[in-house]
Write a protein that holds these residues in place. Structure first.
Motif, PDB file in Angstrom:
ATOM      1  N   ARG A 136      47.176  47.317  46.705  1.00 19.40           N
ATOM      2  CA  ARG A 136      46.049  47.454  47.629  1.00 19.40           C
ATOM      3  C   ARG A 136      44.787  47.760  46.861  1.00 19.40           C
ATOM      4  O   ARG A 136      44.841  48.223  45.709  1.00 19.40           O
ATOM      5  CB  ARG A 136      46.312  48.592  48.627  1.00 19.40           C
ATOM      6  N   ILE A 137      43.655  47.526  47.502  1.00 18.44           N
ATOM      7  CA  ILE A 137      42.390  47.748  46.804  1.00 18.44           C
ATOM      8  C   ILE A 137      41.330  48.283  47.771  1.00 18.44           C
ATOM      9  O   ILE A 137      41.297  47.894  48.938  1.00 18.44           O
ATOM     10  CB  ILE A 137      41.929  46.423  46.139  1.00 18.44           C
ATOM     11  N   ASN A 138      40.510  49.182  47.289  1.00 12.22           N
ATOM     12  CA  ASN A 138      39.328  49.667  48.006  1.00 12.22           C
ATOM     13  C   ASN A 138      38.113  49.295  47.166  1.00 12.22           C
ATOM     14  O   ASN A 138      38.092  49.565  45.957  1.00 12.22           O
ATOM     15  CB  ASN A 138      39.350  51.187  48.171  1.00 12.22           C
ATOM     16  N   ALA A 166      35.854  38.686  47.901  1.00 16.73           N
ATOM     17  CA  ALA A 166      36.506  37.409  48.246  1.00 16.73           C
ATOM     18  C   ALA A 166      37.735  37.179  47.374  1.00 16.73           C
ATOM     19  O   ALA A 166      38.798  36.755  47.862  1.00 16.73           O
ATOM     20  CB  ALA A 166      35.501  36.267  48.074  1.00 16.73           C
ATOM     21  N   ALA A 167      37.614  37.477  46.088  1.00 16.97           N
ATOM     22  CA  ALA A 167      38.745  37.260  45.168  1.00 16.97           C
ATOM     23  C   ALA A 167      39.915  38.176  45.515  1.00 16.97           C
ATOM     24  O   ALA A 167      41.081  37.769  45.426  1.00 16.97           O
ATOM     25  CB  ALA A 167      38.280  37.508  43.730  1.00 16.97           C
ATOM     26  N   ALA A 168      39.626  39.399  45.904  1.00 13.42           N
ATOM     27  CA  ALA A 168      40.698  40.338  46.264  1.00 13.42           C
ATOM     28  C   ALA A 168      41.477  39.808  47.460  1.00 13.42           C
ATOM     29  O   ALA A 168      42.710  39.873  47.498  1.00 13.42           O
ATOM     30  CB  ALA A 168      40.094  41.713  46.576  1.00 13.42           C
ATOM     31  N   ARG A 169      40.758  39.260  48.421  1.00 12.51           N
ATOM     32  CA  ARG A 169      41.448  38.703  49.597  1.00 12.51           C
ATOM     33  C   ARG A 169      42.296  37.510  49.201  1.00 12.51           C
ATOM     34  O   ARG A 169      43.443  37.368  49.615  1.00 12.51           O
ATOM     35  CB  ARG A 169      40.419  38.294  50.651  1.00 12.51           C
ATOM     36  N   GLN A 170      41.714  36.638  48.368  1.00 11.84           N
ATOM     37  CA  GLN A 170      42.472  35.449  47.961  1.00 11.84           C
ATOM     38  C   GLN A 170      43.707  35.815  47.152  1.00 11.84           C
ATOM     39  O   GLN A 170      44.717  35.118  47.192  1.00 11.84           O
ATOM     40  CB  GLN A 170      41.574  34.520  47.135  1.00 11.84           C
ATOM     41  N   ALA A 171      43.610  36.919  46.425  1.00 15.68           N
ATOM     42  CA  ALA A 171      44.748  37.340  45.598  1.00 15.68           C
ATOM     43  C   ALA A 171      45.824  38.032  46.436  1.00 15.68           C
ATOM     44  O   ALA A 171      46.873  38.403  45.909  1.00 15.68           O
ATOM     45  CB  ALA A 171      44.260  38.275  44.494  1.00 15.68           C
ATOM     46  N   GLY A 172      45.544  38.241  47.708  1.00 18.24           N
ATOM     47  CA  GLY A 172      46.538  38.855  48.592  1.00 18.24           C
ATOM     48  C   GLY A 172      46.574  40.367  48.516  1.00 18.24           C
ATOM     49  O   GLY A 172      47.575  40.976  48.901  1.00 18.24           O
ATOM     50  N   LEU A 173      45.506  40.980  48.026  1.00 10.11           N
ATOM     51  CA  LEU A 173      45.458  42.448  47.936  1.00 10.11           C
ATOM     52  C   LEU A 173      45.044  43.025  49.288  1.00 10.11           C
ATOM     53  O   LEU A 173      44.074  43.763  49.407  1.00 10.11           O
ATOM     54  CB  LEU A 173      44.493  42.884  46.827  1.00 10.11           C
ATOM     55  N   GLU A 174      45.769  42.651  50.320  1.00 15.50           N
ATOM     56  CA  GLU A 174      45.391  43.003  51.684  1.00 15.50           C
ATOM     57  C   GLU A 174      46.106  44.284  52.132  1.00 15.50           C
ATOM     58  O   GLU A 174      47.252  44.494  51.737  1.00 15.50           O
ATOM     59  CB  GLU A 174      45.761  41.861  52.627  1.00 15.50           C
ATOM     60  N   PRO A 175      45.533  45.120  52.942  1.00 10.63           N
ATOM     61  CA  PRO A 175      44.184  44.938  53.460  1.00 10.63           C
ATOM     62  C   PRO A 175      43.149  45.367  52.430  1.00 10.63           C
ATOM     63  O   PRO A 175      43.317  46.405  51.788  1.00 10.63           O
ATOM     64  CB  PRO A 175      44.152  45.869  54.668  1.00 10.63           C
ATOM     65  N   VAL A 176      42.092  44.553  52.274  1.00 15.01           N
ATOM     66  CA  VAL A 176      40.980  44.965  51.426  1.00 15.01           C
ATOM     67  C   VAL A 176      40.156  45.967  52.235  1.00 15.01           C
ATOM     68  O   VAL A 176      39.727  45.676  53.351  1.00 15.01           O
ATOM     69  CB  VAL A 176      40.112  43.747  51.036  1.00 15.01           C
ATOM     70  N   TRP A 197      29.695  41.967  59.305  1.00 17.08           N
ATOM     71  CA  TRP A 197      30.145  41.297  58.075  1.00 17.08           C
ATOM     72  C   TRP A 197      31.631  41.566  57.835  1.00 17.08           C
ATOM     73  O   TRP A 197      32.398  40.651  57.523  1.00 17.08           O
ATOM     74  CB  TRP A 197      29.311  41.798  56.889  1.00 17.08           C
ATOM     75  N   ALA A 198      32.033  42.799  57.988  1.00 19.16           N
ATOM     76  CA  ALA A 198      33.432  43.158  57.722  1.00 19.16           C
ATOM     77  C   ALA A 198      34.376  42.465  58.698  1.00 19.16           C
ATOM     78  O   ALA A 198      35.469  42.008  58.317  1.00 19.16           O
ATOM     79  CB  ALA A 198      33.605  44.678  57.798  1.00 19.16           C
ATOM     80  N   MET A 199      33.955  42.362  59.960  1.00 23.85           N
ATOM     81  CA  MET A 199      34.802  41.674  60.943  1.00 23.85           C
ATOM     82  C   MET A 199      34.906  40.191  60.593  1.00 23.85           C
ATOM     83  O   MET A 199      35.973  39.586  60.679  1.00 23.85           O
ATOM     84  CB  MET A 199      34.226  41.869  62.348  1.00 23.85           C
ATOM     85  N   GLU A 200      33.811  39.626  60.175  1.00 19.95           N
ATOM     86  CA  GLU A 200      33.784  38.204  59.788  1.00 19.95           C
ATOM     87  C   GLU A 200      34.661  37.947  58.573  1.00 19.95           C
ATOM     88  O   GLU A 200      35.398  36.966  58.504  1.00 19.95           O
ATOM     89  CB  GLU A 200      32.320  37.838  59.467  1.00 19.95           C
ATOM     90  N   GLU A 201      34.594  38.860  57.606  1.00 17.93           N
ATOM     91  CA  GLU A 201      35.354  38.701  56.353  1.00 17.93           C
ATOM     92  C   GLU A 201      36.789  39.198  56.488  1.00 17.93           C
ATOM     93  O   GLU A 201      37.577  39.056  55.544  1.00 17.93           O
ATOM     94  CB  GLU A 201      34.673  39.500  55.229  1.00 17.93           C
ATOM     95  N   ASN A 202      37.102  39.824  57.604  1.00 17.96           N
ATOM     96  CA  ASN A 202      38.429  40.395  57.825  1.00 17.96           C
ATOM     97  C   ASN A 202      38.806  41.408  56.742  1.00 17.96           C
ATOM     98  O   ASN A 202      39.882  41.351  56.149  1.00 17.96           O
ATOM     99  CB  ASN A 202      39.493  39.293  57.913  1.00 17.96           C
ATOM    100  N   VAL A 203      37.878  42.311  56.492  1.00 21.13           N
ATOM    101  CA  VAL A 203      38.138  43.427  55.583  1.00 21.13           C
ATOM    102  C   VAL A 203      37.970  44.724  56.382  1.00 21.13           C
ATOM    103  O   VAL A 203      37.241  44.758  57.374  1.00 21.13           O
ATOM    104  CB  VAL A 203      37.190  43.425  54.358  1.00 21.13           C
ATOM    105  N   GLN A 204      38.662  45.772  55.964  1.00 19.62           N
ATOM    106  CA  GLN A 204      38.650  47.029  56.717  1.00 19.62           C
ATOM    107  C   GLN A 204      37.504  47.915  56.247  1.00 19.62           C
ATOM    108  O   GLN A 204      37.546  48.453  55.139  1.00 19.62           O
ATOM    109  CB  GLN A 204      39.966  47.778  56.533  1.00 19.62           C
ATOM    110  N   LEU A 205      36.504  48.056  57.103  1.00 24.03           N
ATOM    111  CA  LEU A 205      35.324  48.853  56.766  1.00 24.03           C
ATOM    112  C   LEU A 205      35.577  50.319  57.102  1.00 24.03           C
ATOM    113  O   LEU A 205      36.077  50.645  58.178  1.00 24.03           O
ATOM    114  CB  LEU A 205      34.131  48.329  57.571  1.00 24.03           C
TER     115      LEU A 205
END
Ligand code: SF4
Length: 351
Positions: A136-138, A166-176, A197-205
């Motif tokens: 996982r990554i923050n 973007a790279a973290a998401r592509q690498a599967g380090l979800e949830p970013v 932006w976070a909702m659009e990018e599907n990252v957890q703000l």
């Protein structure tokens, strides 16, 4: 001797024979180990350190990869550590980080591995870190405005951070997860933009209240943007409701989650100062120079590096670790009149 080294932290060398659990006097059990890999950073965020940087730790004082692997190995094998978060400074500045992650992923029992980073350089390394075993990554990101970013971080690196996300998401380090600090008059008007932006990018703000951990000791409570303010600002645009996953229990999670009504997206708000969650804290920290800290705001440290390098056994190091956590205070005490900010800044403690 670095100025933050406390002289009053001498602890009994061992308490051999006692059961080893990282339990403190208030019944909390530490299972989440934060390991700082370096005190250095490639940004100079104004709320963290001065423009000229800080006096960095001498290389000889910084733990080697082998030393980190040994200490973390003791933590997972003998002391119940289940999660290891790598921090800094900026942990991507650590040479051979991928090899260290791979080494940590081979420990038994295998800990969950997480990284907190500013995202600079992540675009080129996210795949390798995921392949090495990172789970996982923050990523810290306070603004979407390039001018504000340059002003805050004193470096024009917003595009690098966004590429890293973007790279973290592509690498599967979800949830970013995105860690954001709002500062009054600087980026506080961006709360809703960041949420969109976070909702659009599907990252957890996750918005985090700014804490008194800056090297300049310039933090002022009156200037801090509070969790209630953030919630109110967001509520001018969207309806926030209780997150279904936190209805029964929040556990040790620092973030209070709010579901954006009508969506399956939840935003986190971490009220670290105004509504402390120290009562459920499960964390312990190891600095890059081998000092154990039982709290982010601890003013005492327990030196593991010296006995480690002097040939202490795993049992002796584990016993010292147990004693250090046992002395953890009930909370950070920021809201007490007697509060004193730790001398080590956040960049040297690890977040
Ligand atoms: S301030 Fe200290 S006790 Fe409170 S949550 Fe953070 S590390 Fe835990």
């Amino acid at each position: 001797m670095p100025r933050w080294r406390n002289a009053d932290t001498a602890l009994p060398a061992t308490i051999s024979g006692q059961p080893r659990a990282l339990t403190d006097a208030y019944g909390r059990v530490a299972t989440d180990l934060r390991v700082s890999l370096t005190d250095r950073c490639n940004l100079r965020c104004s709320y963290c350190m001065p423009a000229e940087g800080l006096e960095w730790l001498p290389a000889a004082e910084v733990l080697s990869d082998a030393e980190i692997l040994r200490l973390v190995g003791i933590g997972v094998r003998m002391l119940g550590i289940t999660t290891v978060r790598l921090t800094g400074g900026e942990p991507l500045l650590r040479k051979n980080l991928e090899a260290l992650v791979a080494g940590l992923a081979k420990l038994h029992p295998r800990p969950s591995l997480a990284l907190t980073t500013n995202g600079i350089g992540l675009a080129k390394r996210a795949d390798a870190l995921a392949a090495a075993g990172l789970n996982r990554i923050n990523i810290s990101l306070d603004t979407l405005d390039p001018t504000t970013f340059s002003r805050l971080a004193r470096r024009p690196r917003l595009p690098d951070v966004l590429a890293g996300v973007a790279a973290a998401r592509q690498a599967g380090l979800e949830p970013v997860k995105i860690n954001t600090v709002l500062m009054r008059g600087i980026n506080d008007h961006e709360a809703y933009d960041l949420l969109c932006w976070a909702m659009e990018e599907n990252v957890q703000l996750r918005f985090i209240e700014q804490m008194p951990l800056d090297a300049q000791h310039a933090w002022q409570r009156s200037e801090m943007v509070t969790a209630d303010e953030i919630r109110a600002w967001l509520s001018e645009h969207v309806r926030l409701v209780e997150d279904p996953d936190q209805v029964i229990s929040r556990g040790s999670a620092p973030a209070e989650l709010f579901r954006v009504a009508g969506t399956d997206y939840s935003v986190g708000i971490i009220a670290a100062v105004s509504k402390p969650f120290c009562g459920s804290c499960d964390r312990v920290r190891l600095t890059s120079d081998g000092q154990l800290r039982n709290c982010l705001f601890s003013r005492a440290e327990s030196d593991l590096r010296t006995p480690l390098r002097a040939g202490a056994s795993d049992d002796e190091l584990a016993d010292q670790w147990v004693v250090a956590v046992a002395g953890k205070r009930p909370g950070h005490g920021i809201n007490d009149p007697s509060f004193l900010q730790p001398e080590r800044p956040m960049s040297a403690i690890g977040g």
